[in-house]
Motif scaffolding. Structure first.
Motif, short mmCIF file in Angstrom:
data_model
loop_
_atom_site.label_atom_id
_atom_site.label_comp_id
_atom_site.label_asym_id
_atom_site.label_seq_id
_atom_site.Cartn_x
_atom_site.Cartn_y
_atom_site.Cartn_z
N PHE A 1 12.07 -49.32 18.61
CA PHE A 1 12.22 -48.72 17.28
C PHE A 1 11.73 -49.68 16.18
O PHE A 1 11.13 -49.25 15.19
CB PHE A 1 13.67 -48.33 17.02
N LEU A 2 11.97 -50.96 16.37
CA LEU A 2 11.52 -51.94 15.38
C LEU A 2 10.00 -52.02 15.37
O LEU A 2 9.39 -52.11 14.29
CB LEU A 2 12.12 -53.31 15.70
N ALA A 3 9.38 -51.94 16.53
CA ALA A 3 7.92 -51.97 16.62
C ALA A 3 7.32 -50.74 15.93
O ALA A 3 6.34 -50.84 15.18
CB ALA A 3 7.48 -52.03 18.07
N ALA A 4 7.91 -49.57 16.20
CA ALA A 4 7.41 -48.34 15.58
C ALA A 4 7.58 -48.37 14.07
O ALA A 4 6.67 -48.01 13.32
CB ALA A 4 8.14 -47.14 16.17
N PHE A 5 8.75 -48.82 13.59
CA PHE A 5 9.01 -48.88 12.16
C PHE A 5 8.08 -49.88 11.47
O PHE A 5 7.55 -49.60 10.39
CB PHE A 5 10.47 -49.26 11.90
N GLY A 6 7.88 -51.03 12.09
CA GLY A 6 7.02 -52.04 11.50
C GLY A 6 5.58 -51.56 11.34
O GLY A 6 4.96 -51.76 10.29
N SER A 7 5.06 -50.90 12.36
CA SER A 7 3.69 -50.39 12.27
C SER A 7 3.57 -49.31 11.20
O SER A 7 2.57 -49.23 10.49
CB SER A 7 3.24 -49.86 13.63
N LEU A 8 4.62 -48.49 11.07
CA LEU A 8 4.59 -47.44 10.05
C LEU A 8 4.72 -48.02 8.65
O LEU A 8 4.15 -47.48 7.69
CB LEU A 8 5.70 -46.43 10.31
N LEU A 9 5.47 -49.10 8.51
CA LEU A 9 5.60 -49.76 7.20
C LEU A 9 4.24 -50.29 6.75
O LEU A 9 3.86 -50.16 5.57
CB LEU A 9 6.62 -50.89 7.29
N VAL A 10 3.49 -50.86 7.68
CA VAL A 10 2.13 -51.32 7.38
C VAL A 10 1.26 -50.14 7.00
O VAL A 10 0.49 -50.19 6.02
CB VAL A 10 1.54 -52.06 8.60
#
Length: 319
Positions: free
Chosen positions: A50-59
């Motif tokens: 979930f952290l990986a998905a959220f981080g990529s979406l934040l970018v």
């Protein structure tokens, strides 16, 4: 009369050019999507899902902000129906697609996952039959059957790559494929009225809202610093596999037939397989090739089986 004939020829040439341009954009989008499978495989080794998905979406959202300059009035004019389909696109096409894919990649190889994504045209054809009441011809049904057979061939040899856990990973990736097909159907429903840029920005925003709580939990449970390689993977995932890929796809998918869009998804498994071999060093087995051939045959049948009419999306707002 000569002027009318000349005008008709110019119109036909322009139409062919636009169709070719849209097809190239779709292939580019799917190639980037395929690369995300390999990047995701590297990412889940060190970062929670979930952290990986959220981080990529934040970018991705940060990249979309300058592209949205002067377009926020379009967001205010969105109807309730359009917001619903944008939310569903975010839920299916980003949140569930990434979660299923990233969890699946923890249990199976990037190559096997990439090949399974090649069943997208078959799944899209089945969902179109159920949700859009599109008729499925005998050749179309044969294409679906071939694509499914390709997946069965790949997973019949799952014992060579992790047994039951590999099969579980394949099922998760298969669920991601279903979510990707639902995303395409939802986009087509509002392709006329919502531009690709606004569509991409809003669905990324909706996805961030959905992922915020589980990503915060992952962050609290994180015990080690995120390595630089993972940060680079997150940046790539956000910029190229999200912003560029989704802009290309949402801009072009309404300008071609469903069959053409389905055929373009063949670039996803091809990209995944090639990158898995060259970047991750994964072995290419005979059953991988057999599965690829069956899936490719299914894609070919789905692209020529007679349902290649233009979808009712003419007049789509492209960018």
């Amino acid at each position: 009369m000569d002027q009318i004939r000349q005008l008709a020829e110019e119109t036909a040439r322009s139409s062919r050019y636009e169709g070719l341009k849209a097809s190239v954009m779709l292939i580019g989008a799917m190639s980037l999507a395929g690369s995300s499978v390999v990047v995701g495989k590297m990412l889940v080794a060190s970062v929670p899902v979930f952290l990986a998905a959220f981080g990529s979406l934040l970018v991705a959202f940060a990249c979309m902000i300058p592209l949205m300059y002067g377009r926020f009035s379009e967001v205010r004019l969105l109807t309730g129906r359009e917001w619903l389909y944008l939310f569903l696109q975010g839920l299916c096409g980003i949140v569930l697609f990434r979660v299923f894919t990233l969890y699946g990649l923890r249990l199976t190889g990037a190559m096997q996952a990439g090949i399974i994504t090649g069943t997208t045209p078959a799944v899209l054809a089945l969902l179109s039959l159920v949700l859009l009441r599109e008729r499925l011809s005998v050749r179309g049904a044969a294409g679906v059957a071939l694509a499914m057979a390709g997946c069965l061939v790949i997973n019949a040899f799952a014992a060579e790559e992790g047994g039951e856990s590999s099969l579980a990973g394949s099922l998760l990736v298969g669920a991601a494929v279903g979510c990707e097909a639902l995303f395409t159907i939802c986009r087509k429903r509002i392709a006329r009225s919502v531009s690709a840029t606004v569509n991409t920005a809003v669905l990324i925003f909706c996805s961030l809202v959905l992922l915020a709580a589980p990503a915060a939990w992952d962050l609290c449970c994180l015990t080690e610093a995120v390595p630089p390689a993972a940060l680079l993977a997150i940046l790539y995932y956000g910029v190229f596999a999200t912003v560029v890929a989704y802009l290309l796809w949402t801009s072009a998918v309404g300008r071609v037939s469903g069959a053409t869009a389905g055929a373009a998804t063949a670039a996803m498994p091809a990209s995944s397989v090639l990158l898995a071999v060259f970047l991750l060093g994964e072995p290419l087995h005979p059953h991988h090739l057999a599965g690829c051939l069956l899936i490719a045959a299914g894609i070919l049948l789905n692209s020529v089986h007679g349902q290649g009419r233009k979808d009712d999306c003419r007049g789509e707002r492209n960018i």
